[in-house]
Design a protein around this motif. Structure first.
Motif, PDB file in Angstrom:
ATOM      1  N   UNK A  90       1.145  -1.134   0.238  1.00 11.67           N
ATOM      2  CA  UNK A  90      -0.100  -0.102  -0.314  1.00 11.67           C
ATOM      3  C   UNK A  90       0.873   0.939  -0.150  1.00 11.67           C
ATOM      4  N   UNK A  91       1.907   1.178   0.837  1.00 10.86           N
ATOM      5  CA  UNK A  91       2.337   2.455   0.782  1.00 10.86           C
ATOM      6  C   UNK A  91       3.942   2.506  -0.315  1.00 10.86           C
ATOM      7  N   UNK A  92       4.111   2.091  -0.711  1.00 14.45           N
ATOM      8  CA  UNK A  92       4.866   1.754  -2.089  1.00 14.45           C
ATOM      9  C   UNK A  92       3.993   2.295  -3.640  1.00 14.45           C
ATOM     10  N   UNK A  93       3.081   1.834  -3.278  1.00 15.52           N
ATOM     11  CA  UNK A  93       2.105   1.750  -4.388  1.00 15.52           C
ATOM     12  C   UNK A  93       1.380   2.933  -4.474  1.00 15.52           C
ATOM     13  N   UNK A  94       1.665   4.081  -3.173  1.00 21.67           N
ATOM     14  CA  UNK A  94       0.654   5.259  -3.020  1.00 21.67           C
ATOM     15  C   UNK A  94       2.313   6.184  -3.263  1.00 21.67           C
ATOM     16  N   UNK A  95       3.143   5.705  -2.787  1.00 20.49           N
ATOM     17  CA  UNK A  95       4.343   6.691  -2.833  1.00 20.49           C
ATOM     18  C   UNK A  95       4.953   6.973  -4.409  1.00 20.49           C
ATOM     19  N   UNK A  96       5.377   5.622  -5.307  1.00 20.43           N
ATOM     20  CA  UNK A  96       5.901   6.050  -6.145  1.00 20.43           C
ATOM     21  C   UNK A  96       4.617   6.376  -7.298  1.00 20.43           C
ATOM     22  N   UNK A  97       3.408   6.021  -7.296  1.00 18.05           N
ATOM     23  CA  UNK A  97       1.943   7.326  -8.185  1.00 18.05           C
ATOM     24  C   UNK A  97       3.013   8.150  -7.503  1.00 18.05           C
ATOM     25  N   UNK A  98       2.713   8.435  -6.228  1.00 17.27           N
ATOM     26  CA  UNK A  98       2.621  10.409  -6.557  1.00 17.27           C
ATOM     27  C   UNK A  98       3.352  10.871  -7.213  1.00 17.27           C
ATOM     28  N   UNK A  99       5.404   9.942  -6.488  1.00 14.60           N
ATOM     29  CA  UNK A  99       6.143  10.489  -7.484  1.00 14.60           C
ATOM     30  C   UNK A  99       5.873  10.486  -9.471  1.00 14.60           C
ATOM     31  N   UNK A 118      -8.176 -16.685  -9.702  1.00 14.36           N
ATOM     32  CA  UNK A 118      -9.192 -16.131  -8.823  1.00 14.36           C
ATOM     33  C   UNK A 118      -8.445 -15.402  -8.079  1.00 14.36           C
ATOM     34  N   UNK A 119      -6.581 -15.345  -7.545  1.00 12.81           N
ATOM     35  CA  UNK A 119      -6.283 -14.966  -6.481  1.00 12.81           C
ATOM     36  C   UNK A 119      -5.662 -13.479  -6.859  1.00 12.81           C
ATOM     37  N   UNK A 120      -5.251 -13.589  -7.742  1.00 15.99           N
ATOM     38  CA  UNK A 120      -5.162 -11.399  -8.212  1.00 15.99           C
ATOM     39  C   UNK A 120      -6.131 -11.258  -8.131  1.00 15.99           C
ATOM     40  N   UNK A 121      -7.676 -11.397  -8.708  1.00 12.52           N
ATOM     41  CA  UNK A 121      -8.701 -10.739  -8.228  1.00 12.52           C
ATOM     42  C   UNK A 121      -8.893 -10.040  -7.092  1.00 12.52           C
ATOM     43  N   UNK A 122      -8.600 -11.228  -5.948  1.00  9.53           N
ATOM     44  CA  UNK A 122      -8.948 -10.358  -5.050  1.00  9.53           C
ATOM     45  C   UNK A 122      -8.550  -8.951  -4.027  1.00  9.53           C
ATOM     46  N   UNK A 123      -7.180  -9.215  -5.159  1.00 17.24           N
ATOM     47  CA  UNK A 123      -6.329  -7.901  -4.012  1.00 17.24           C
ATOM     48  C   UNK A 123      -5.953  -6.829  -5.057  1.00 17.24           C
ATOM     49  N   UNK A 124      -7.038  -6.656  -5.823  1.00 20.95           N
ATOM     50  CA  UNK A 124      -7.015  -6.253  -6.598  1.00 20.95           C
ATOM     51  C   UNK A 124      -7.069  -4.624  -6.526  1.00 20.95           C
ATOM     52  N   UNK A 125      -8.574  -4.376  -5.558  1.00 18.53           N
ATOM     53  CA  UNK A 125      -8.690  -3.198  -4.684  1.00 18.53           C
ATOM     54  C   UNK A 125      -7.126  -2.890  -4.643  1.00 18.53           C
ATOM     55  N   UNK A 126      -6.476  -3.019  -3.620  1.00 16.24           N
ATOM     56  CA  UNK A 126      -5.281  -2.249  -3.711  1.00 16.24           C
ATOM     57  C   UNK A 126      -4.952  -1.179  -4.794  1.00 16.24           C
ATOM     58  N   UNK A 127      -4.522  -1.799  -6.453  1.00 12.10           N
ATOM     59  CA  UNK A 127      -3.980  -1.821  -7.241  1.00 12.10           C
ATOM     60  C   UNK A 127      -5.269  -0.791  -7.513  1.00 12.10           C
ATOM     61  N   UNK A 134      -6.924   1.283  -4.843  1.00 13.52           N
ATOM     62  CA  UNK A 134      -7.397   2.204  -3.811  1.00 13.52           C
ATOM     63  C   UNK A 134      -5.910   2.981  -3.599  1.00 13.52           C
ATOM     64  N   UNK A 135      -4.524   3.224  -4.132  1.00 17.78           N
ATOM     65  CA  UNK A 135      -3.186   3.078  -3.685  1.00 17.78           C
ATOM     66  C   UNK A 135      -2.559   4.392  -4.886  1.00 17.78           C
ATOM     67  N   UNK A 136      -2.961   3.702  -6.308  1.00 19.64           N
ATOM     68  CA  UNK A 136      -2.698   4.813  -7.444  1.00 19.64           C
ATOM     69  C   UNK A 136      -3.448   5.535  -7.370  1.00 19.64           C
ATOM     70  N   UNK A 137      -4.964   5.796  -6.844  1.00 14.13           N
ATOM     71  CA  UNK A 137      -5.625   6.761  -6.666  1.00 14.13           C
ATOM     72  C   UNK A 137      -5.199   7.913  -5.744  1.00 14.13           C
ATOM     73  N   UNK A 138      -5.150   7.337  -4.921  1.00  7.07           N
ATOM     74  CA  UNK A 138      -4.714   8.337  -3.832  1.00  7.07           C
ATOM     75  C   UNK A 138      -3.474   8.591  -4.169  1.00  7.07           C
ATOM     76  N   UNK A 139      -2.197   8.054  -3.943  1.00  8.06           N
ATOM     77  CA  UNK A 139      -1.070   8.681  -4.902  1.00  8.06           C
ATOM     78  C   UNK A 139      -0.932   9.881  -5.419  1.00  8.06           C
ATOM     79  N   UNK A 140      -2.298   9.629  -6.989  1.00  6.05           N
ATOM     80  CA  UNK A 140      -1.766  10.473  -7.652  1.00  6.05           C
ATOM     81  C   UNK A 140      -3.490  11.997  -7.877  1.00  6.05           C
TER      82      UNK A 140
END
Length: 243
Positions: free
Chosen positions: A141-150, A209-218, A220-226
């Motif tokens: 979560x932290x990684x995706x927020x920070x990387x997308x923000x930058x 289906x494992x990846x779809x279950x975790x898709x929410x993070x990808x 939420x985090x990029x949009x928050x960071x951006x």
């Protein structure tokens, strides 16, 4: 240019991003490992993602702005560079392009002997047991927020009319390359909800289906960071002179 045409350009560009970036990871990262070891590895995959954005920046930048990423579209809207009314059309086009590319990539990848459908079949994003390095949900979560923000901050900077950048596409492509070099071990690097959705959805429809279950993070985090980057960059805007 009409919104339909610009959205179609975004579909084509995002298709190229997923096909080139994820394709390099799936087809070429560990090619002939253990024998001649001529795979491109983490460095090659990182560069491939950067090259997809770089090439499309010059191909469709003048047509649609070359967002290729729902988070970028939202961040540009928050930063005052894009109209909120046009955001949904861009996001739909980008996501469709990513899904089509992932479907084509699965078709190509499944054409080899010994193919097994797993989360790594399409270079999906994940955390915990789905993370390449076993990193936790919080780390992802932290990684995706920070990387997308930058990433978005750099995009806003190199496209600022007050600046002097003459090769904005190169800077943006290199920024995405650097982001992948940092974060592939953590989440397999998303910073792009469409890029994550395409492979996750195609694998889900194929029975994984494992990846779809975790898709929410990808999403939420990029949009928050951006969005955060959009707000931060607006702090540097010069006040408009009163009449």
């Amino acid at each position: 240019m009409s919104l339909i045409k610009r959205s179609l350009a975004e579909l084509i560009g995002t298709f190229w991003l997923v096909l080139g970036g994820c394709g390099s990871a799936v087809l070429a990262a560990v090619f002939m490992a253990g024998t001649n070891d001529i795979g491109i590895g983490l460095l090659g995959v990182s560069l491939a993602f950067g090259l997809t954005v770089l090439t499309m920046a010059y191909a469709i930048g003048h047509l649609s702005g070359c967002h290729l990423n729902p988070a970028v579209t939202v961040g540009l809207a928050v930063g005052g560079r894009f109209g909120y009314a046009e955001v949904p059309a861009y996001i739909v086009a980008q996501t469709v392009g990513a899904i089509l590319a992932a479907a084509l990539l699965l078709l190509i990848a499944s054409g080899t002997e010994g193919f097994t459908l797993t989360s790594t079949s399409l270079a999906v994003n994940g955390y915990g047991e789905q993370s390449p390095g076993g990193y936790s949900l919080l780390s992802g979560l932290v990684t995706e927020i920070v990387m997308t923000c930058f990433f978005l901050f750099i995009i806003l900077g190199v496209t600022d009319k007050r600046g002097t950048a003459v090769a904005g596409g190169l800077a943006i492509g290199l920024a995405l390359t650097l982001i992948h070099l940092i974060s592939i071990p953590v989440t397999n690097t998303s910073v792009n909800p469409a890029r994550s959705t395409g492979p996750a959805l195609v694998l889900f429809l194929s029975g994984e289906g494992k990846a779809l279950a975790q898709l929410w993070l990808f999403w939420v985090a990029p949009i928050v960071g951006a969005a955060l980057a959009g707000l931060i960059y607006r702090f540097f805007e010069e006040p408009t002179a009163s009449a």
